[in-house]
Structure formats: C-alpha cells, structure tokens
Design a protein around this motif. Structure first.
Motif, PDB file in Angstrom:
ATOM      1  N   ASP A  53      -5.183 -19.435   6.777  1.00  0.00           N
ATOM      2  CA  ASP A  53      -4.628 -20.118   7.944  1.00  0.00           C
ATOM      3  C   ASP A  53      -5.700 -20.352   9.003  1.00  0.00           C
ATOM      4  O   ASP A  53      -5.693 -21.372   9.707  1.00  0.00           O
ATOM      5  N   MET A  89      -6.682 -23.897  10.555  1.00  0.00           N
ATOM      6  CA  MET A  89      -6.574 -24.187  11.981  1.00  0.00           C
ATOM      7  C   MET A  89      -7.912 -24.667  12.551  1.00  0.00           C
ATOM      8  O   MET A  89      -7.950 -25.569  13.387  1.00  0.00           O
ATOM      9  N   ILE A  90      -8.996 -24.056  12.089  1.00  0.00           N
ATOM     10  CA  ILE A  90     -10.310 -24.456  12.597  1.00  0.00           C
ATOM     11  C   ILE A  90     -10.608 -25.909  12.207  1.00  0.00           C
ATOM     12  O   ILE A  90     -11.005 -26.733  13.027  1.00  0.00           O
ATOM     13  N   LYS A 127      -8.781 -32.937  15.055  1.00  0.00           N
ATOM     14  CA  LYS A 127      -7.595 -33.303  15.815  1.00  0.00           C
ATOM     15  C   LYS A 127      -7.635 -34.711  16.409  1.00  0.00           C
ATOM     16  O   LYS A 127      -6.679 -35.473  16.293  1.00  0.00           O
ATOM     17  N   TYR A 173     -12.269 -13.383  14.780  1.00  0.00           N
ATOM     18  CA  TYR A 173     -11.397 -13.534  15.943  1.00  0.00           C
ATOM     19  C   TYR A 173      -9.958 -13.841  15.503  1.00  0.00           C
ATOM     20  O   TYR A 173      -9.001 -13.253  15.997  1.00  0.00           O
ATOM     21  N   PHE A 174      -9.817 -14.766  14.552  1.00  0.00           N
ATOM     22  CA  PHE A 174      -8.489 -15.082  14.016  1.00  0.00           C
ATOM     23  C   PHE A 174      -7.875 -13.854  13.332  1.00  0.00           C
ATOM     24  O   PHE A 174      -6.710 -13.532  13.541  1.00  0.00           O
ATOM     25  N   GLU A 218       2.290 -26.603   9.919  1.00  0.00           N
ATOM     26  CA  GLU A 218       2.934 -25.467  10.577  1.00  0.00           C
ATOM     27  C   GLU A 218       2.070 -24.905  11.707  1.00  0.00           C
ATOM     28  O   GLU A 218       0.906 -24.584  11.512  1.00  0.00           O
ATOM     29  N   GLY A 219       2.635 -24.819  12.860  1.00  0.00           N
ATOM     30  CA  GLY A 219       1.901 -24.178  13.943  1.00  0.00           C
ATOM     31  C   GLY A 219       1.099 -25.137  14.795  1.00  0.00           C
ATOM     32  O   GLY A 219       0.566 -24.765  15.823  1.00  0.00           O
ATOM     33  N   SER A 220       0.997 -26.396  14.354  1.00  0.00           N
ATOM     34  CA  SER A 220       0.132 -27.297  15.108  1.00  0.00           C
ATOM     35  C   SER A 220       0.935 -28.220  16.016  1.00  0.00           C
ATOM     36  O   SER A 220       0.381 -29.095  16.641  1.00  0.00           O
ATOM     37  N   VAL A 221       2.234 -27.999  16.031  1.00  0.00           N
ATOM     38  CA  VAL A 221       3.059 -28.900  16.834  1.00  0.00           C
ATOM     39  C   VAL A 221       3.229 -28.376  18.261  1.00  0.00           C
ATOM     40  O   VAL A 221       3.744 -29.058  19.110  1.00  0.00           O
ATOM     41  N   GLY A 222       2.783 -27.172  18.499  1.00  0.00           N
ATOM     42  CA  GLY A 222       3.064 -26.519  19.775  1.00  0.00           C
ATOM     43  C   GLY A 222       2.454 -27.147  20.989  1.00  0.00           C
ATOM     44  O   GLY A 222       1.446 -27.716  21.030  1.00  0.00           O
ATOM     45  N   GLN A 254     -16.096 -16.310  14.337  1.00  0.00           N
ATOM     46  CA  GLN A 254     -14.920 -17.131  14.582  1.00  0.00           C
ATOM     47  C   GLN A 254     -13.750 -16.677  13.697  1.00  0.00           C
ATOM     48  O   GLN A 254     -12.625 -16.533  14.161  1.00  0.00           O
ATOM     49  N   GLY A 291      -8.248 -28.295  13.959  1.00  0.00           N
ATOM     50  CA  GLY A 291      -8.655 -28.434  15.362  1.00  0.00           C
ATOM     51  C   GLY A 291      -9.864 -29.340  15.499  1.00  0.00           C
ATOM     52  O   GLY A 291      -9.935 -30.201  16.390  1.00  0.00           O
ATOM     53  N   PHE A 292     -10.793 -29.174  14.572  1.00  0.00           N
ATOM     54  CA  PHE A 292     -12.012 -29.972  14.570  1.00  0.00           C
ATOM     55  C   PHE A 292     -11.692 -31.457  14.374  1.00  0.00           C
ATOM     56  O   PHE A 292     -12.340 -32.334  14.963  1.00  0.00           O
ATOM     57  N   GLU A 324      -7.147 -15.435   6.623  1.00  0.00           N
ATOM     58  CA  GLU A 324      -8.314 -16.303   6.528  1.00  0.00           C
ATOM     59  C   GLU A 324      -7.965 -17.751   6.189  1.00  0.00           C
ATOM     60  O   GLU A 324      -8.522 -18.691   6.745  1.00  0.00           O
TER      61      GLU A 324
END
Lengths: 478, 252
Positions: A440, A444-445, A451, A430-431, A474-478, A427, A448-449, A438
């Motif tokens: 970030d 994000m993982i 959320k 992949y990022f 940052e980045g999670s508002v999309g 996983q 996301g978990f 790492e």
C-alpha cells in the motif's frame, strides 16, 4: 527492501494471451504491389491510393532515424506483415455480426463492447490487428451529428472530409515512421464533431495486435469544428510473443475556433519478458493543431507497456489564445525503454501550454523525457510551463531529461522545472511505522507522484491507469 | 509491564551502537531518555519501532507480553507502538488526511473494527487538529511537504493523537521548536498520556521537562543507560553536564 518493490512491480502481463481468430494475412514485405493490394482490398478512391504511393516513394528515400535514447534491434521491414484482418468480414452494422472469438478477446481484456459500455455512456471502436471490428453507439452519435467510425468507413462515406484533413497535420514527409504509416495504414478511427456540438459521450478505441509478425499501422483522425468538444480515449494491448512487433501509428487532431479535444491514452502493449525478449516497438506520431482562436488540445497518456516507446504527442498552437496541454506518466520496468515527451509550438498570440511529465523507472529500464517548447516570432505574449519529474526505484535503472527550448519572441515566457526522487528506505519506513504495509505504501507513493496527471484523465481511465500501476484507488478519495 | 527491554545489543552494519540497554516501562508512566549526541538514544527509539537499518544482536524486547523483535514494523504500529520521527518524511501528492485515514483504518482493521469513510474520518480529525493548534488547511496538503520544522513536529503529534498509541516514542520531538510550538507539542503529549499508555521521550534538553512531567529520567551514554532517577536527575544534568554525571555512574 528494494527487491520487494521489484516483486510488487513484477506482476505478470495479463493481456498476454493470443487468440485463434481466423485471419487473412498478406505475405510479409513491402513493395508497390502490396500497397495497391491494400488499397484495392478497401475499394479506396484514387486520391487515397495516390497518397499511399507518394508516401511510399518518399519513404524509400528516407533513412531510419537513430537518435532515440534507447538500444534495440532495428525492425526488418521485409519481414513485417503489413496487412492482416479477421476473415469473414462483411461490413458490420451491429456487434452481432462480429466474430464471437474477437468479442471474447475484448471481453478478456475487460472491454465489454456490449451492454456495459452502453450503461457507461462510452462509445467504443475496436481495432483488431489492423481492422476496425466494431463501433458501438453509432446511432446515438449520429443523432447528435457526431461521426465516429473506422477510417475505412469514413473513406467510403465521407471521402471529402478524409481527403481534406488526412495528412494535414502530419504530412507523409514528416518522418520515417509517419511515411511508412501513410503508405500502408490499414484502418483506424475517425471522429468528426460538427460546429457547436458537444459530443454526448466519451469516444474510445481499443487497439489489439494479435498476429505474430504483424505491424500495426493505424491512423486516427479527429476533427472538431467551431465550438465543438470531444473527449477521446485510446487503449492498447498485445499478446506475448518473443519477437518484436512494430506499432507505427499516426494520430492527427484538428481543433477549429473555440473547439476542444481531449485525447487520453492508456498504453499497455506487451513489454517483453524479464530478460527483454520480445515486446512492442511503439513508434508513434501524434500531433494536434489548434487551428482556430481560443481552441484547446489536451493530451494525457499513461504509458506502461512496450519494449521501446518513442513518441511525442504535440500541439501546434496556431490560433490566438489557443491552449496546448500534455500530461504524461511513463512507467518502465525490467528492460523497457521509453523516450517520450511532447512538442509545443507556439505561433498564435497569447498561446499557452502546460507540460507535466512523470517518469517512473524500475528494474534496469531507461526512461527519458524529451520535449521541445518553441516560441516563434509571432507568438506575442505566449507562455509555457513545464514540469518533469522522475522517480527511481532501485539503483540499476536510469532517468533522463532532454528539454529543448527555442524562444524567438521577447515577450514569450518559458518556465521549466525538473526533479528526481527515489522511493527510499526512510520513506517506506515512515509508512510502515504508521501501520501501512509496503504494498500500500508503494501504491500511495506512486499514486501521489502521478496525481497531477491522473487528475487529467477521464474518471474511467484514471481507475484503469491506477490499476495498471498496481494502485488501489482505496484511500485516495479523501 | 508494557515494555521490558533486557540487555539489548544493537548494531548498524558492523558497528555496535547499543551495548546492553535495560529499561522497564509500565502503563501510565512517562519516561525521558537523555544523553549526549551519539549516545545511541535515537537509535534506541528507532529500534523499538523496527527500523530496518539496525539489527538486534542480543537481548530481548518484550511489549505487552509479546516478543517485539519478531514483529514487522507495520505490525508493531498496528499493535500500538508509535514513533514520532526526529526528521519526518515528505510524501508528495499524498494528502495529510488521506495518509492519516489510511493509517487509522489499518489499525481499525487489525482490531476487527469497521473502517471510517472519508467523511467520518474528517469529523474525527477536525477535533484532533484543535489539540495541536493546527490550521485544518494542513490536512489537504501533501504530508510534510513545505512544512516548517515546527509544523512537521506538530504533524507528528497530530498523528499520535489520531492513532492513540499504547506506547508513544518521541524522538527529539522538542528539538528545533520555539517556545509556542513547544507548549503545543507538550500539550499534545500530556493529553495523550493516560493510565493505559506510556510515553518514552528521547530528548537532548531539559527544557521540555518543564512542560511534560516525567516519572523517570534516564541518562544514556555510549549505548547504555548509565543512570536513572526522577526529575531531579534532569535538573542535576542541566547544572553539571553529562560527563560529570556519567562519571558518577552507579552511584544513584
């Protein structure tokens, strides 16, 4: 690679400072005399003293429970200080009268009680060790008819409300720690929202344990009358001491017809050091009753602190069509242990409950979800949906799930889903392959978990919660 | 030379997998690497991307004049190396567009360009989505979660289209695709392939080469490239099989 993940989770505890505020402190230990002293100190009416004494008598007959999925040294109840308050404490009508040293503590914690909160439209009550030191915005709330004050003040000014509701959801006979709290509670927050009123701002309490060997026994009581609404936030921190401190709070919520209470917690009590020395024992009883038809109680919690967390914010769904919700993120690292979850007791017809629990374990920590869904014979057409997900980071931690399901009505429906996952090398790779580093990636993982739970938090708290888990928004508002 | 691999030896733990791979790729070229299961072709793809499970024991990889082995996987990505995964990973709770925007912006940052905000990025990605014939609804779904095999592969190509790599490595992107998906994926590859970048396709079947025209075809067996040629080699391979071709090693 997993050691990098651990480094990432390993940031120092920023709220771990201790401040020299002059305190008035009782000698350690508990007897009837101590209780009378606490009561006298507060000029309490007789009903409250009797409540405390009955609770104390009952507590003495009880044995400390030990079914939690955690190992810890039991507190020595003779060594705990049951009452500690900042000195020079005449009643505070405004913040200007609060000891500046205390205000500084809260400022350091990022909780400015002054202008900032005014702009943000959040009313704050701050409980320092055992006593409420400041409630902002009282006037504006009062105009709306909302009462938001310390429990001590409520006892003085609204004794009939306190007498009517105190212990009505969590009776002193409920459990060992609730009995102890009922006997010695020193302060807490009180909220009363009258009929038809939507509380014009979010209410918020910050709890701070400052004195070593102090137990914190606060009590929160929130009452929402018919068609009323309130959102309440609670945050907790404590300095770093190498001894354990007990936090045994009781929270009671009452929602009448069509009323809604949203209760959010970000708990970041000191968790002990990397070897597991010190830290808070967070043994708390939180329960709400949906008394009226169509009422709703929603608990959301982000639990990142404490050496041992042992609590189950619960809903008693009495009114027909009432709704109970529980959204939880519990993160444990190093030697932390958490045994947390909820109880949903369905009594009324067509009652509904939702449980979303996310456990993240790292280090050598143990993280347990324990939950009860009970459909009583009267719970015609009741429904529950539960989802319990665990994420493991590294291979030395543990995740456990203990769901209890008790259905006594054939028309009731209960659904339970559970999953366990691990942040794995594949996983992360992949990022990385997509150019995301790492740190970030882990953010994000994890974000996301969690959320589904973060979604339920008030905006301000969601930000704080993400920051707490080391997550950039940052980045999670999309 | 965009990519120059010399006498590359790679192990996974104690096990040697690549045993002296040589390969030269210029910008503007499309290469296909074919070979039987276990020949090391997927390992080769992952090694180029810097997968942590493999160790380069000897040999060199030079990329755009740089020592690629020295770069971390995320640095390689930001330098323009892209790997389309054989088994794309699921990331619950992280939306496809959020993930791609983060990746896209990391690259922009590395290039000293301004990052795109969610709205700007949405405009960009909606154009790209058309290229792989994907429902834009997929952008709001969690990365690869509950995607079919074909959807996952399309999603890889979409990411490639967004990131516009200099070197695109496709690890069996064609396997498990029905003919429509194969056409879409091939179309995506052909759109990307230009004068400034190169594509290295690792594949098991000749089939995709009907849609994507390779300039070179290489056959890998037992950790080495044993034959290289043009498209005809792939056709011969289809007719004669690996064993026979590999036995003629060195002839072509």
């Amino acid at each position: 690679m997993s050691s990098n993940i651990e480094n990432f989770l390993d940031r120092p505890y920023e709220a771990g400072f201790h401040s020299d505020v002059e305190m008035e402190t009782f000698a350690p230990g508990l007897d009837e005399e101590t209780i009378r002293k606490i009561s006298a100190k507060k000029n309490e009416p007789d009903f409250l003293l009797q409540f405390r004494l009955k609770a104390y008598e009952h507590w003495k007959t009880m044995t400390e429970p030990d079914w939690v999925n955690a190992e810890y040294e039991k507190p020595n109840f003779d060594e705990i200080i049951y009452y500690s308050e900042p000195k020079k404490k005449p009643k505070k009508d405004s913040l200007d009268e609060v000891d500046p040293a205390i205000l500084e503590v809260y400022e350091k914690l990022g909780i400015p009680l002054h202008e900032q909160k005014m702009l943000q439209n959040v009313a704050v009550d701050a409980v320092f060790d055992s006593v409420s030191v400041a409630t902002t915005f009282k006037k504006k709330l009062k105009e709306a008819g909302v009462i938001f004050c310390s429990v001590n003040e409520a006892v003085e000014e609204y004794p009939e409300l306190v007498e009517r509701y105190l212990g009505s959801v969590v009776p002193y006979t409920d459990n060992f720690y609730a009995a102890l709290n009922s006997a010695v509670f020193s302060d807490g927050s009180f909220v009363y929202v009258p009929k038809g009123v939507t509380c014009p701002m979010e209410l918020s309490t910050y709890f701070r344990i400052n004195t070593q060997d102090t137990g914190q026994f606060e009590r929160t009581l929130i009452i929402c009358e018919d068609d009323a609404y309130v959102s309440y936030l609670e945050g907790c921190t404590a300095p770093q001491f190498d001894t354990n401190q007990l936090h045994a709070a009781v929270v009671e919520l009452v929602a009448l017809e069509n009323a809604e209470i949203k209760y959010s917690t970000v708990q970041n009590w000191y968790a002990g050091d990397e070897e597991g020395k010190g830290g808070i024992y967070n043994f708390v009883t939180k329960r709400g009753v949906c008394e009226g038809d169509n009422s709703k109680i929603s608990w959301s919690q982000v639990e990142t602190g404490s050496a041992v967390t042992w609590k189950y914010p619960s809903c008693i769904l009495k009114g027909d069509n009432s709704v109970g919700e529980f959204y939880s993120v519990a993160l444990t690292n190093h030697h932390q242990q958490a045994d947390t979850g909820t109880k949903m007791v369905h009594i009324g017809k067509n009652t509904k409950s939702t449980i979303i629990s996310k456990g993240i374990s790292a280090g050598v920590s143990q993280n347990s979800y324990r939950g009860l869904v009970k459909m009583t014979p009267s719970a015609e057409g009741a429904r529950n949906y539960s989802e319990c997900d665990s994420m493991l980071i590294g291979d030395r931690c543990g995740a456990h799930t203990f769901p209890y399901i008790d259905v006594r009505n054939p028309t009731a429906q209960v659904e339970h889903e559970a999953s366990t996952s691990r942040i794995g090398e594949e996983q992360l790779f992949y990022f990385l392959q997509r150019g995301i580093d790492e740190e970030d990636a882990i953010s994000m993982i994890i974000s996301g978990f969690c959320k589904d739970v973060f979604h339920e938090l008030p905006m301000e708290f969601a930000v704080e919660a993400q920051a707490l888990l080391g997550i950039k928004l940052e980045g999670s508002v999309g | 030379m965009l990519l120059e691999v010399k006498d590359l030896h790679v192990s996974a733990g104690e096990t040697p997998i690549l045993k002296g791979v040589n390969l030269e790729v210029k910008a503007g070229e499309v290469h296909a690497i074919m070979g039987p299961n276990g020949s090391g072709k997927s390992t080769f793809a992952k090694v180029l991307a810097g997968h942590p499970a493999y160790e380069v024991t000897s040999g060199t990889i030079s990329y755009d004049g740089e020592d690629l082995v020295e770069l971390e996987p995320d640095e390689r990505s930001r330098e323009g190396v892209f790997l389309a995964f054989q088994y794309p990973v699921e990331i619950p709770g992280v939306s496809n567009s959020q993930f791609m925007r983060q990746a896209y912006n990391e690259r922009r940052k590395a290039q000293g360009k301004e990052e795109l905000d969610p709205l700007q990025f949405d405009d960009l990605i909606r154009e790209k989505v058309k290229l792989v014939d994907m429902d834009p609804e997929f952008l709001n779904r969690s990365v690869n979660v509950d995607f079919s095999g074909g959807e996952k592969k399309r999603n890889e190509i979409l990411q490639m289209a967004v990131l516009e790599p200099k070197l695109a490595i496709l690890d069996e992107t064609d396997s498990g695709l029905d003919i429509d998906a194969l056409r879409v994926v091939s179309n995506g590859i052909n759109t990307l392939a230009g004068d400034d970048n190169a594509v290295v396709m690792v594949t098991h079947y000749q089939r995709i080469l009907d849609y994507v025209q390779p300039d070179y075809v290489h056959i890998m067996t037992d950790g080495k490239i044993v034959r290289s040629g043009d498209k005809q080699l792939a056709i011969d391979l289809e007719e004669q099989g690996y064993e026979k071709l590999a036995a003629q090693q060195g002839v072509a």
